[in-house]
Each structure stands twice: as structure tokens, then as C-alpha cells.
Design a protein around this motif. Structure first.
Motif, PDB file in Angstrom:
ATOM      1  N   THR A 104       0.841  -1.196   0.000  1.00  0.00           N
ATOM      2  CA  THR A 104       0.000   0.000   0.000  1.00  0.00           C
ATOM      3  C   THR A 104       0.875   1.244   0.000  1.00  0.00           C
ATOM      4  O   THR A 104       0.510   2.262  -0.574  1.00  0.00           O
ATOM      5  N   PHE A 109       1.664   1.921  -3.424  1.00  0.00           N
ATOM      6  CA  PHE A 109       0.470   2.309  -4.174  1.00  0.00           C
ATOM      7  C   PHE A 109       0.041   3.728  -3.839  1.00  0.00           C
ATOM      8  O   PHE A 109      -0.352   4.481  -4.713  1.00  0.00           O
ATOM      9  N   TYR A 110       0.119   4.105  -2.537  1.00  0.00           N
ATOM     10  CA  TYR A 110      -0.351   5.434  -2.141  1.00  0.00           C
ATOM     11  C   TYR A 110       0.703   6.518  -2.319  1.00  0.00           C
ATOM     12  O   TYR A 110       0.402   7.639  -2.699  1.00  0.00           O
ATOM     13  N   GLY A 123      -0.204   2.105  -9.243  1.00  0.00           N
ATOM     14  CA  GLY A 123      -0.557   3.055  -8.199  1.00  0.00           C
ATOM     15  C   GLY A 123       0.293   4.310  -8.307  1.00  0.00           C
ATOM     16  O   GLY A 123       0.680   4.728  -9.392  1.00  0.00           O
ATOM     17  N   LEU A 169      -6.104   8.478  -8.668  1.00  0.00           N
ATOM     18  CA  LEU A 169      -5.460   7.883  -7.505  1.00  0.00           C
ATOM     19  C   LEU A 169      -6.026   8.463  -6.207  1.00  0.00           C
ATOM     20  O   LEU A 169      -6.200   7.750  -5.218  1.00  0.00           O
ATOM     21  N   THR A 190      -7.619   6.137  -3.353  1.00  0.00           N
ATOM     22  CA  THR A 190      -7.062   6.158  -2.001  1.00  0.00           C
ATOM     23  C   THR A 190      -8.113   6.587  -0.982  1.00  0.00           C
ATOM     24  O   THR A 190      -8.174   6.069   0.128  1.00  0.00           O
ATOM     25  N   ALA A 195      -7.843  -0.844  -3.066  1.00  0.00           N
ATOM     26  CA  ALA A 195      -7.365   0.349  -3.767  1.00  0.00           C
ATOM     27  C   ALA A 195      -7.406   0.134  -5.273  1.00  0.00           C
ATOM     28  O   ALA A 195      -7.805   1.009  -6.038  1.00  0.00           O
ATOM     29  N   ARG A 196      -6.988  -1.089  -5.700  1.00  0.00           N
ATOM     30  CA  ARG A 196      -6.980  -1.368  -7.141  1.00  0.00           C
ATOM     31  C   ARG A 196      -8.388  -1.403  -7.701  1.00  0.00           C
ATOM     32  O   ARG A 196      -8.657  -0.853  -8.767  1.00  0.00           O
TER      33      ARG A 196
END
Lengths: 92, 602
Positions: free
Chosen positions: B30, B33-34, B170, B436, B440, B464-465
Motif C-alpha cells: 500500500t 500504491f499510495y 498506483g 489515484l 485512495t 485500492a486497485r
């Protein structure tokens, strides 16, 4: 990595110095954009930048303020790095 | 090779590059990704922020807008750059020190309230969707103009590309593609600008040519043997045709102040911009990275007003009193005029039937041109609009200023293709950053922090995906079926960011006494005030004479921000101070050392 300063006084003085810098920089930021580019634009337009066709106020509004913005951020960043070291609150 | 072949080649090549980067920079956690694992170099982050920030509107429409607004265009130039000074000085370093992942994270933690967190999430999602609809549409429009595919097919292709790198990579994937997209878009913007500058003033640097004497191939023709600066000539031409002088404005000073203020504070409060500063390793990187971001942005933003002035001069000189059909020994319109007439961005109505283009102040048509299939006596496309009262015969879409530049300057086909790739890069990079934020907000701010705190890291990443995938689909839907009010709601995005987030974050850092009660009531007051004003004037038929002190809806966020500050300040005074651990948190974020800790909350 430095420990968080236990000395509250140190942190307070660091913050006061930072605030003073911030005020100075924000005054400049305000003067070049809202001041020169908007409020005093008509007065400054009476002056033409020598060697160009730019009325000064118009130039500040569409070019000059942006150059000053960029310079302000780099300068602030450099001064803060020095301040961080001086007060031993830098990151590594 | 012709333009179309070049366009396929260059656009295809850049898309392949973006996909390659996405595969190379897949997200595994994550954190990746974030916030790209907080490992982004400040210069790279600066480039990524530049592409994130500069949308299809900046790339395609801004120079055109300025071209027709003259001095008043400064509200965009200063408004959309000055916000970075606020970001670098007042927000970025402290938010980076705070850590975590999102803007609602900060609002929720600093004000110890899930209510505040949810208000922030709703604003973030609303602001982002408002913005993204325009981007997907922009992708479709670029495709349809340059590759002659259907707009909807273009939107579909854009969705597929964004889907690929946002869902897979991400923030990490987005960051590195955005850096590449920045390079594409700035190159595509500067090359035609430099050529135009040479043609009009014989200077290689547009920012200098902007203030220089007319010279060069087109410039000498415009000057007609006189030694005169571009600025003076442009003022002269504008005045002759009944327009306002280029270097003076039409808006009231208060309105210009308010719009600039709202755009600056709004920029500093936009979640997709703020979150970029969470991705760098250190607090000092956040400061310098904002400098790089503004440097990269300034390359385009100081070029745009120069392009605007060049194009305006050239446009007036080329079309004014030119005969539409080729005529022996007479000034006639150039080929690019007809090319862009075919795409519907130009329209000519021969009101006085002299076969020449009269271009003077005032709207030529009532509304946008509605073309019929017929051709007029001179071969021009006919429109079914009722003529307006004015003598003006020419309708010019503002977008043409950037899009037609390469043809105006007679540049080779590959430059035209480059502009297409640049427009796509600008639109895609902004869309990805916004999507994004939406994903998120759902997976982290709502699921992890409020509704399902027990969710595992793997599940959160999957959520998230999935959220990103849904967000792409919704954005694509809006791109294909654009709500008629897209242009109007952009004022909303800035108004809301500026009257909600910006004061809440500033107070959270600089005023230790700011508490939950104060900031939540301040945010609500700011949002309700700003939203009502915008809704009244944009959707309920408010008339210009009803505006408060002549402040337009675009600028009202500045007043909303002041209301937010005032309410938050007063209410905080009369309610209990924040708990002691929150006051310690504020002390903690004010000094850089200790940033790499796992969490700012102890």
C-alpha cells in the motif's frame, strides 16, 4: 539521525525564526503578485522596461511574478536547510 | 511521412513508453500504491507534479484564453503558479513530516474527528471527479482532431492506458509515467513556441521575443517597415478593431484580486497536488521539490503568455480583411484557416457580403457555430446560427491558438504530431493523479480508517486497485457523456479546495489552539457559503448585476476562505482546546527531525 530535541526552548526559537522568514517571504510574494501585478498595475504600466516593449505592471502580472515565485521557493529551501542545521533539527 | 503517420508513430511511441514504465514500476505494498514508497527523488517529483498539475486545459486552452483576455489572463498565470509558494512555505514540509498517506488523514488525525475526515473525503472525491471528467474528454478531443477517430473511441483508448498504469502501478507507476509525460508535453509546447518567436521577433527565447521588436518573416510583414515592439503593435491592432488594449484589462481590480487569490489557495489545497509531496524521502526534499515543480511549471507558464501574444498578432494580421477565396493581388486567408474551419474551430459568416473576413470586437454568432452541410458562395462552411448584431464575422475557438500554432508557423508534420502527443500527455497525467486520489479516499480513508479498520494490507491494496478501476470507468463515462456543466463546475473544484482544505490545513499547522469544533464549523461555513454563491450564479440564473461587489463565482472561494478562517478562529476560542497529544503532534510536525518514523501519532 538526530533525536527529537528535548529542549523545548530550542524548538520554540527555531519556530520563531522560521515564522520570521515566512513573513518576509510572503510579503515579497504578495508584493510582486497582488501589489505590482494587480493593485499598482496601472501606475507601473507608465514605465516601460528599457529595451523591451513591456509595460512594467503587465510584465509583473504575466512574467515577473512567476520568476520571483520560483526564486522564492529555492531561496527559502536553502535558508531553511541552514536553519535546520543551526538548530540541530535536520534529518540526518 | 504525412501528419497522420507521424501522429500514429509519436503517440504510439509515447504510449508504449508509459506502459513500459508501468510494468517496471509495479506497486507491491500500500505504501508503494499510495505514496510510491516515499522513495521519489525531489527533481523527479517536481516533474511529476508539473505533469500532474498541468492539465489538458493548461496545455491546450490556456494560451488561447490569455490571447483573448490580454492582461486579465494574468489571473490564471499568477493564480496557478503562486499557489506553489504557499505549498512550499506553508504546507508541503509539514504534511511530509506528518507522514501518512492522504489529506483526509491529516484533517482527521489533527482534528481527532472522523466527521472531519469524512467531510474531507467527500470534498476530495468531488474535487477530483469534477476535474477528471474534463481530462477524459480532452483525451477524446485530441484523438478525434489529430487521428480522425471518434471521440468516444479516443476516450476508450485513454481509459485503457490510464487503467493499465494506475491500477497496476498506483502512485509509483503514476509518478514515473508523469515524469516522462512532463518531458513529452514540455517539448511539445516549447518547440512550436520557439519557432513562432523566431518568425515574429527573430528571438530564440519566447519570453524575450514577447517584449522585443517585430522582426523575422512574419514580424516584418506585420510591422510594415516600422520599428515597433510586438506589445505596441498588438495594442494598436486591438484598439483599431475595437477590442480592449492588450496590456490593460476589463475585469474590476477586486475581481482580479479575488480570482487570483482563489486560484492560488485552491491550488495549494488540491488533494492530488498535496499528495505528491508525501512521496519524497525527507522534509527538506518536500521544500525543494516544490521549487522544482514550480520551475518546471514556469517553463510552460511563462511561455504561454508569449505564445498568446504572438498568435493574437498573427491572427489579426492574417485574417483581418483577407478575402476568403484566392484573389489575384489581394490578401487572402491561408490554408490553415480552412483546415481548422473543417474541424469546426473557426467559422466565418459573410455579413456584409464582400467576400472578406471582417474581424472586430463582439461575438460573431449567437453561441457556438452550428454547421450545416452546405457551402457558401465563396466555399465557406455555412452555419445555421442567427447572426448577432455586431459587425464581427469571425468565430474563433480559443483552443485553436495552441493547436494551430505549428501550421501557422509552417512547421514540419512531426511537430504537429508532437503537439498531439503533448496534449495527450497533459490530459492523461492529470487524470491518473486525480483517479489515484479517488481510489485512495475509498480504500484508505473510508475503509481502513473509518469503516473496516481490521482490513489487512493485502486486502487494502486490492480494494485500492478495485476502487481505481471503478474510478477509471466512471471518469470514462463522464468523458463519453460529458455533463453540460463541466466548464461551470471547475470553478467549484477551486472554490471548494480553497474554502475547505486550505484553511483547515494551515490552521492545523500554525495555530495549536485550532480545535475540532472550530475547524469543522469553519469548513462547513466556507463550503456552504462558496457552494451557494456558485450554484446561484452558475445554475440558478443569477445575473451579473447581482454579484457581490462584482466578484465573479470563480473568485468567491477567496471570500469563502476568509469566512472559514474567521469562523474557525472564533469557535476555537470558545470551545475546549485540543487534547494534549494533539498539541504534541503539532509540535512534532513543526521540526523536520524524526520524519522517518513509522507514524507521526504515538
Amino acid at each position: 539521525m538526530t533525536e527529537q530535541p528535548n529542549n523545548n526552548d530550542n524548538a520554540r526559537r527555531y519556530w520563531a525564526r522560521n515564522l520570521r522568514l515566512l513573513v518576509t517571504f510572503l510579503v515579497i510574494w504578495w508584493v510582486v503578485s497582488y501589489g505590482a501585478g494587480i493593485i499598482f498595475v496601472d501606475a507601473l504600466d507608465g514605465i516601460t522596461i528599457p529595451g523591451t516593449g513591456f509595460p512594467l505592471g503587465f510584465w509583473f502580472a504575466q512574467q515577473g511574478s512567476i520568476y520571483v515565485f520560483v526564486a522564492l521557493i529555492f531561496l527559502y529551501s536553502w535558508l531553511m536547510n541552514k536553519l535546520d542545521k543551526e538548530f540541530d533539527v535536520h534529518e540526518d | 511521412m504525412d501528419v497522420q503517420a507521424w501522429t500514429f508513430l509519436i503517440v504510439g511511441g509515447t504510449f508504449a513508453l508509459y506502459i513500459g514504465i508501468a510494468i517496471w514500476s509495479r506497486a507491491n505494498t500500500t505504501g508503494d500504491f499510495y505514496i510510491a514508497g516515499r522513495g521519489v527523488h525531489p527533481v523527479v517529483n517536481g516533474m511529476a507534479t508539473g505533469a500532474d498539475w498541468m492539465s489538458a486545459a493548461s496545455f491546450i486552452s490556456m494560451a488561447g484564453l490569455i490571447s483573448f483576455m490580454g492582461y486579465d489572463g494574468a489571473v490564471y498565470l499568477m493564480g496557478w503558479t503562486g499557489g506553489y509558494v504557499l505549498l512550499a512555505l506553508l504546507l508541503a514540509p509539514y504534511l511530509r513530516k506528518f507522514g501518512k498517506f492522504t489529506v483526509p488523514d491529516f484533517v482527521g488525525d489533527r482534528y481527532y474527528s472522523n466527521g472531519a475526515r469524512i467531510v474531507a473525503v467527500v470534498c476530495a472525491v468531488f474535487v477530483s471527479f469534477t476535474y477528471v471528467a474534463g481530462q477524459m474528454r480532452g483525451v477524446g478531443v485530441v484523438f478525434s482532431r489529430f487521428l480522425e477517430v471518434d471521440i468516444n473511441v479516443g476516450v476508450g483508448i485513454g481509459m485503457a492506458i490510464v487503467f493499465f498504469y494506475a491500477v497496476l502501478g498506483g502512485m509509483k507507476g503514476i509518478t514515473y509515467t508523469q515524469a516522462a509525460q512532463y518531458c513529452v508535453l514540455i517539448f511539445a509546447y516549447l518547440v512550436p513556441a520557439i519557432f513562432i518567436s523566431i518568425l515574429l521577433t527573430d528571438k530564440y527565447i519566447p519570453q524575450i521575443g514577447f517584449g522585443a521588436n517585430l522582426a523575422g518573416d512574419i514580424g516584418s510583414r506585420v510591422a510594415g517597415g516600422e520599428t515597433i515592439t510586438l506589445m505596441d503593435k498588438l495594442n494598436q491592432l486591438n484598439t483599431e478593431l475595437g477590442f480592449a488594449e492588450y496590456t490593460s484589462g476589463k475585469k474590476s481590480m477586486l475581481d482580479v484580486l479575488c480570482i487570483t487569490g482563489a486560484l492560488m489557495a485552491g491550488t495549494a489545497g488540491l488533494p492530488h497536488v498535496i499528495v505528491r509531496f508525501y512521496t519524497v524521502p525527507k522534509v527538506r526534499d518536500a521544500r525543494i521539490s516544490a521549487g522544482w515543480a514550480l520551475f518546471f511549471i514556469a517553463l510552460l507558464y511563462t511561455t504561454a503568455p508569449a505564445v498568446a501574444a504572438f498568435a493574437r498578432t498573427n491572427l489579426i494580421d492574417t485574417v483581418s480583411d483577407a478575402s476568403y477565396a484566392e484573389a489575384e493581388g489581394e490578401k487572402s486567408i491561408p490554408q490553415w484557416f480552412k483546415t481548422w474551419e473543417d474541424t469546426g474551430l473557426l467559422a466565418w459568416v459573410d455579413k456584409n457580403e464582400d467576400g472578406k473576413v471582417q474581424y472586430v470586437a463582439g461575438a460573431a454568432l449567437a453561441g457556438k457555430p452550428a454547421f450545416t452541410d452546405e457551402r457558401g458562395t465563396h466555399g465557406q462552411r455555412m452555419v445555421s446560427n442567427s447572426n448577432s448584431e455586431t459587425k464581427n464575422e469571425l468565430y474563433v475557438d480559443r483552443d485553436i491558438i495552441v493547436l494551430a500554432n505549428p501550421e501557422i508557423a509552417n512547421l514540419p508534420a512531426w511537430v504537429i504530431a508532437l503537439v498531439a502527443a503533448g496534449g495527450l500527455a497533459a490530459a492523461l497525467s492529470t487524470a491518473a493523479g486525480l483517479l489515484l486520489v479517488v481510489s485512495t479516499s475509498v480504500s484508505h480513508d473510508l475503509l481502513k480508517r473509518v469503516f473496516v479498520p481490521s482490513i489487512t494490507e493485502k486486502q487494502e491494496l486490492l480494494a485500492a486497485r478495485i476502487a481505481a478501476a471503478f474510478a477509471v470507468l466512471i471518469a470514462g463515462y463522464f468523458g463519453i457523456n460529458p455533463p453540460g456543466f463541466v466548464a461551470q463546475v471547475v470553478a467549484f473544484a477551486f472554490g471548494l479546495a480553497c474554502s475547505s482544505f486550505f484553511p483547515a490545513i494551515i490552521l492545523g499547522i500554525f495555530v495549536k489552539r485550532a480545535n475540532r469544533e472550530g475547524v469543522v464549523s469553519g469548513m462547513l461555513a466556507g463550503i456552504i457559503f462558496t457552494a451557494s454563491y456558485i450554484i446561484y450564479f452558475k445554475f440558478m440564473g443569477g445575473t451579473p448585476d447581482q454579484l457581490w461587489f462584482g466578484i465573479s463565482p470563480e473568485g468567491i472561494g477567496a471570500l469563502g476562505m476568509l469566512i472559514n478562517f474567521a469562523v474557525a478562529f472564533v469557535v476555537s476560542r470558545f470551545t475546549p482546546p485540543p487534547p494534549i497529544e494533539i498539541q504534541e503532534l503539532v509540535e512534532h510536525i513543526r521540526v523536520p527531525s524524526g520524519a522517518s518514523g513509522p507514524s507521526a501519532m504515538h
